[in-house]
Motif scaffolding. Structure first.
Motif, PDB file in Angstrom:
ATOM      1  N   LEU A  14       0.854  -1.199   0.000  1.00 24.93           N
ATOM      2  CA  LEU A  14       0.000   0.000   0.000  1.00 24.93           C
ATOM      3  C   LEU A  14       0.888   1.246   0.000  1.00 24.93           C
ATOM      4  N   ILE A  15       1.911   1.227   0.838  1.00 28.41           N
ATOM      5  CA  ILE A  15       2.806   2.396   0.937  1.00 28.41           C
ATOM      6  C   ILE A  15       3.535   2.609  -0.389  1.00 28.41           C
ATOM      7  N   ASP A  16       4.053   1.531  -0.968  1.00 30.43           N
ATOM      8  CA  ASP A  16       4.748   1.632  -2.260  1.00 30.43           C
ATOM      9  C   ASP A  16       3.853   2.245  -3.331  1.00 30.43           C
ATOM     10  N   ASN A  17       2.576   1.975  -3.228  1.00 31.60           N
ATOM     11  CA  ASN A  17       1.634   2.469  -4.235  1.00 31.60           C
ATOM     12  C   ASN A  17       1.019   3.805  -3.842  1.00 31.60           C
ATOM     13  N   ASP A  18       1.653   4.490  -2.895  1.00 33.67           N
ATOM     14  CA  ASP A  18       1.223   5.852  -2.538  1.00 33.67           C
ATOM     15  C   ASP A  18      -0.158   5.910  -1.929  1.00 33.67           C
ATOM     16  N   ILE A  19      -0.555   4.868  -1.268  1.00 33.87           N
ATOM     17  CA  ILE A  19      -1.855   4.900  -0.588  1.00 33.87           C
ATOM     18  C   ILE A  19      -1.614   5.487   0.803  1.00 33.87           C
ATOM     19  N   PRO A  20      -2.128   6.693   1.042  1.00 31.52           N
ATOM     20  CA  PRO A  20      -1.764   7.374   2.292  1.00 31.52           C
ATOM     21  C   PRO A  20      -2.671   7.025   3.463  1.00 31.52           C
ATOM     22  N   TYR A  21      -3.881   6.533   3.152  1.00 30.76           N
ATOM     23  CA  TYR A  21      -4.855   6.301   4.221  1.00 30.76           C
ATOM     24  C   TYR A  21      -5.460   4.905   4.141  1.00 30.76           C
ATOM     25  N   VAL A  22      -5.636   4.331   5.312  1.00 29.81           N
ATOM     26  CA  VAL A  22      -6.491   3.156   5.440  1.00 29.81           C
ATOM     27  C   VAL A  22      -7.645   3.586   6.331  1.00 29.81           C
ATOM     28  N   PHE A  23      -8.857   3.530   5.786  1.00 26.72           N
ATOM     29  CA  PHE A  23     -10.039   3.858   6.567  1.00 26.72           C
ATOM     30  C   PHE A  23     -10.573   2.536   7.108  1.00 26.72           C
ATOM     31  N   GLY A  24     -10.367   2.324   8.403  1.00 22.28           N
ATOM     32  CA  GLY A  24     -10.642   0.975   8.870  1.00 22.28           C
ATOM     33  C   GLY A  24     -11.240   0.897  10.252  1.00 22.28           C
ATOM     34  N   LYS A 134     -15.338  -4.771  -8.708  1.00 22.30           N
ATOM     35  CA  LYS A 134     -14.865  -5.224 -10.025  1.00 22.30           C
ATOM     36  C   LYS A 134     -14.349  -6.651  -9.928  1.00 22.30           C
ATOM     37  N   ARG A 135     -13.767  -6.989  -8.758  1.00 23.43           N
ATOM     38  CA  ARG A 135     -13.185  -8.317  -8.582  1.00 23.43           C
ATOM     39  C   ARG A 135     -12.954  -8.531  -7.096  1.00 23.43           C
ATOM     40  N   SER A 136     -13.153  -9.762  -6.651  1.00 21.58           N
ATOM     41  CA  SER A 136     -12.810 -10.103  -5.265  1.00 21.58           C
ATOM     42  C   SER A 136     -11.716 -11.168  -5.304  1.00 21.58           C
ATOM     43  N   PHE A 137     -10.651 -10.949  -4.526  1.00 22.51           N
ATOM     44  CA  PHE A 137      -9.539 -11.915  -4.457  1.00 22.51           C
ATOM     45  C   PHE A 137      -9.486 -12.494  -3.049  1.00 22.51           C
ATOM     46  N   GLN A 138      -9.268 -13.806  -2.948  1.00 21.38           N
ATOM     47  CA  GLN A 138      -9.152 -14.408  -1.617  1.00 21.38           C
ATOM     48  C   GLN A 138      -7.875 -15.254  -1.553  1.00 21.38           C
ATOM     49  N   PRO A 139      -6.738 -14.613  -1.255  1.00 19.56           N
ATOM     50  CA  PRO A 139      -5.502 -15.388  -1.129  1.00 19.56           C
ATOM     51  C   PRO A 139      -5.560 -16.243   0.131  1.00 19.56           C
ATOM     52  N   THR A 140      -5.216 -17.523   0.012  1.00 21.38           N
ATOM     53  CA  THR A 140      -5.295 -18.384   1.194  1.00 21.38           C
ATOM     54  C   THR A 140      -3.909 -18.771   1.728  1.00 21.38           C
ATOM     55  N   ARG A 141      -2.854 -18.244   1.080  1.00 23.54           N
ATOM     56  CA  ARG A 141      -1.486 -18.449   1.590  1.00 23.54           C
ATOM     57  C   ARG A 141      -0.706 -17.160   1.353  1.00 23.54           C
ATOM     58  N   VAL A 142       0.312 -16.951   2.179  1.00 31.21           N
ATOM     59  CA  VAL A 142       1.099 -15.722   2.033  1.00 31.21           C
ATOM     60  C   VAL A 142       1.775 -15.669   0.660  1.00 31.21           C
ATOM     61  N   PRO A 146       1.702 -11.680  -3.371  1.00 30.43           N
ATOM     62  CA  PRO A 146       2.294 -10.755  -4.348  1.00 30.43           C
ATOM     63  C   PRO A 146       1.476 -10.632  -5.631  1.00 30.43           C
ATOM     64  N   LEU A 147       1.061 -11.739  -6.194  1.00 33.87           N
ATOM     65  CA  LEU A 147       0.284 -11.689  -7.434  1.00 33.87           C
ATOM     66  C   LEU A 147      -1.068 -11.020  -7.201  1.00 33.87           C
ATOM     67  N   VAL A 148      -1.715 -11.430  -6.119  1.00 34.57           N
ATOM     68  CA  VAL A 148      -3.051 -10.919  -5.825  1.00 34.57           C
ATOM     69  C   VAL A 148      -3.015  -9.410  -5.561  1.00 34.57           C
ATOM     70  N   LEU A 149      -1.991  -8.941  -4.884  1.00 35.51           N
ATOM     71  CA  LEU A 149      -1.879  -7.507  -4.603  1.00 35.51           C
ATOM     72  C   LEU A 149      -1.711  -6.718  -5.900  1.00 35.51           C
ATOM     73  N   ARG A 150      -0.806  -7.219  -6.748  1.00 32.25           N
ATOM     74  CA  ARG A 150      -0.586  -6.498  -8.009  1.00 32.25           C
ATOM     75  C   ARG A 150      -1.844  -6.511  -8.864  1.00 32.25           C
ATOM     76  N   GLN A 151      -2.512  -7.665  -8.919  1.00 31.13           N
ATOM     77  CA  GLN A 151      -3.727  -7.739  -9.742  1.00 31.13           C
ATOM     78  C   GLN A 151      -4.845  -6.872  -9.162  1.00 31.13           C
ATOM     79  N   SER A 152      -4.946  -6.829  -7.845  1.00 33.54           N
ATOM     80  CA  SER A 152      -5.993  -6.001  -7.221  1.00 33.54           C
ATOM     81  C   SER A 152      -5.809  -4.543  -7.609  1.00 33.54           C
ATOM     82  N   MET A 153      -4.592  -4.074  -7.442  1.00 37.08           N
ATOM     83  CA  MET A 153      -4.325  -2.657  -7.692  1.00 37.08           C
ATOM     84  C   MET A 153      -4.524  -2.328  -9.168  1.00 37.08           C
TER      85      MET A 153
END
Ligand SMILES: Cc1ncc(C[n+]2csc(CCOP(=O)(O)OP(=O)(O)O)c2C)c(N)n1
Ligand SMILES: [Mg+2]
Length: 599
Positions: A14-24, A134-142, A146-153
């Motif tokens: 998230l930080i690498d991609n310049d996401i400054p806020y997590v609303f959580g 647009k899409r839901s990803f459910q990674p079940t292992r660490v 990496p792939l899921v994060l890149r595809q999500s963004m």
């Protein structure tokens, strides 16, 4: 490859991609990533509102203002179920946000642990959220992250932007693996498709042949950041511009060529131009029912007798409601640049060609102005709606951001608010989620800290998310809420009165047997939360109150008592089959071949 905890990998990405806020909002499911966010708190901020709905509206509005995404974080089960509505708002208005939801540990899938949804499938939250992202990803292992994060963004920001869900089981936040940090995703508009040379040539040919052309723009022009190109094109050829709410401001709405919004709650000149046009150039706009008078010919548009040139990045929108004479799958700004280049190549002298059309447009603008202007100057108690719109225009600078909520107030602002720049009028248009304005304004302010941010929100909308007051105080977010207080769900009451013999049921706020109008004392409510507030019942006092609130530069509520009996003048129609619809109050249906207007 570094060895990392799943939650740390997500946080760093998230930080690498310049996401400054997590609303959580916390829950047992997401404490793992909360701890990672704690470690990175100097580089990414956690903002924790009091309801997940608010978190997602904040992220949505942040994107609309900044064109950069933020993330939400919710826990498993109920917390994440609370973001379904705001994600629908974001999806239907093409707004991007990364919704990180937590789920139960993979080793407990199907055992019905606390808060698992598993009637039909294990850890089945993706099925709940699927229609609104647009899409839901459910990674079940660490090692899947990496792939899921890149595809999500990438999915979130490419083509037509929209929300994406990353559903993470508890253990995936906690477990470690040897993982490579994925490459940074391309930002919004990194990839732009254009028209083919043939399509551009045909488009320009259609445009130069037209005698009564009109441009219809939507959110696609805003998202592609094509305001400058649109303005140059419209002015160069003298083509009037109609805008959907999320396109407003891409073309300066004070320009004489700007006709305003179209449809039942649109401006009269826009509906007149729409139904009389011989060519509509629709760019990044989708002809939904509310901007097309429910597709009934003659009210807003006259397809297929009017020719349609329709340009959009989403193939699903081309021809959804009106088959285009020429449909072009392209990014709005790219297409406008192509049009400009092609027009330049033609070297066509276009000046004066559209004189008769311009004369018509001017006469409609004058009629509309003569009809509406007198009410804008009127003082009254409770206040007339127009007066509030006029005073907002007088007080707020051009760069102010208006976050509109849902209801009667929105109808007035769609008709009469005239933004001069893109991205400073925020609307929940496609889904109309109540609370979007009252909550979104907080995200807008975080996206534009130096600009005044004002929410115009109904008393009903505001009471759906009153805890926004707490969030503004906790995080010191200086926004102004103008609560359009008419003691009821008045937009729905008016539909009810109009369609069901004047009977009101469940649409006004009452107390006691004799039905005394009821609402909380909003100013007292605000003050109890530590927010300054004023109650305004006379229009003479509104302007000063707004000036004061904006200048105060702290969270501020204005409880504005507005007359519930003054209705916005309809200039088109809206149909809910099979109930009969109303004819426009100002204007008329017109079909080609009609000698005189049909009333
Ligand atoms: C979450 C949600 N619930 C219900 C609706 C249906 N709805 C649309 S407008 C409206 C009334 C809005 O009331 P208020 O905020 O007071 O605005 P008013 O119309 O009175 O100006 C309702 C209930 C909706 N759009 N969103
Ligand atoms: Mg109301």
């Amino acid at each position: 490859m570094p060895r990392m905890k799943g939650a740390d990998l997500i946080t760093e990405y998230l930080i690498d991609n310049d996401i400054p806020y997590v609303f959580g909002i916390c829950g047992h499911g997401n404490v793992g990533i909360l701890d990672s966010l704690y470690a990175a708190r100097d580089r990414i901020k956690l903002v924790s509102p009091r309801h997940e709905q608010v978190a997602a509206h904040m992220a949505d509005a942040y994107f609309r203002v900044r064109h950069k995404p933020a993330a939400t974080l919710t826990s498993c089960g109920p917390g994440s179920c609370n973001i379904v509505m705001p994600l629908a708002v974001a999806l239907s208005d093409s707004s991007a946000l990364l919704a990180i939801t937590a789920n139960v540990p993979t080793s407990q899938f199907n055992r019905s642990p606390f808060q698992e949804i598993n009637k039909h499938f294990q850890a089945d939250f993706p099925n709940i959220i699927r229609p609104v992202v647009k899409r839901s990803f459910q990674p079940t292992r660490v090692d899947m992250l990496p792939l899921v994060l890149r595809q999500s963004m990438t999915t979130m920001l490419s083509g037509r932007p929209g929300p994406v869900n990353l559903d993470v089981p508890f253990n995936v936040f906690q477990e470690e693996d040897d993982v490579e940090m994925p490459p940074i995703a391309p930002p919004l508009n990194a990839q732009r498709s254009g028209a083919s040379p043939d399509e551009t040539a045909t488009a320009v040919d259609m445009i130069l042949k037209a005698k009564r052309p009109v441009i219809f723009i939507g959110h696609g022009v805003t998202l592609s950041e094509g305001s400058r190109e649109l303005t140059e094109f419209a002015r160069k050829l003298g083509i009037p511009v109609i805008s959907s709410p999320n396109g407003m401001g891409c073309f300066d709405m004070h320009d004489p060529l700007s006709l305003g919004f179209i449809g039942r709650n649109g401006a009269y000149p826009a509906n007149e131009a729409g139904r009389h046009a011989d060519l509509v150039i629709a760019i990044g706009a989708r002809f939904d029912d509310r901007s097309a008078s429910s597709w009934m010919p003659g009210y807003s548009w006259n397809f297929p007798r009017t020719k349609l040139l329709h340009v959009d990045v989403d193939p699903a929108e081309l021809g959804r409601n009106y088959p285009p004479d020429l449909g072009i799958l392209a990014d709005a700004r790219t297409f406008l640049r192509q049009l400009l280049a092609e027009v330049e190549r033609h070297g066509t002298k276009h000046a004066g060609v559209l004189k008769a059309w311009h004369d018509d447009v001017k006469s409609w603008q004058k009629k509309w102005d003569d009809f509406t202007r007198p009410n804008f100057d009127m003082h009254a108690s409770p206040m007339r709606p127009e007066r509030i719109v006029a005073d907002c225009a007088a007080v707020l600078p051009d760069d102010a951001i208006l976050a509109c909520d849902v209801g009667v107030s929105h109808n007035w602002y769609m008709q009469f608010w005239k933004p001069r720049r893109p991205q400073n009028m925020l609307n929940s248009w496609g889904f109309s989620g109540m609370g979007f304005g009252a909550a979104g304004v907080l995200g807008a302010k975080l996206a534009a800290p130096d600009r005044p941010c004002i929410a115009v929100t109904g008393d009903g909308c505001f009471t759906m998310v009153p805890h926004v007051l707490c969030t503004a105080v906790e995080y010191n977010i200086p926004v102004v809420w103008v609560i359009w207080n008419n003691f009821g769900w008045v937009s729905i009451r008016d539909i009810q009165l109009g369609m069901f013999g004047g009977r009101e049921h469940g649409t006004m706020f009452h107390q006691g047997a004799n039905k005394t109008p009821y609402n909380p004392d909003f100013a007292a409510l605000a003050k109890s939360c530590g927010v300054d507030a004023l109650t305004v019942t006379k229009s003479e006092d509104f302007k000063g109150a707004l000036e004061h609130a904006v200048k105060a530069n702290k969270p501020f509520v204005i409880d504005a008592h507005v007359d519930a009996e003054v209705r916005p003048p309809s200039t088109g129609a809206w149909e809910l089959p099979p109930t009969p619809y109303n004819e426009p109050v100002f204007g008329h249906r017109w079909m080609p071949g009609d000698a005189v207007p049909v009333k």
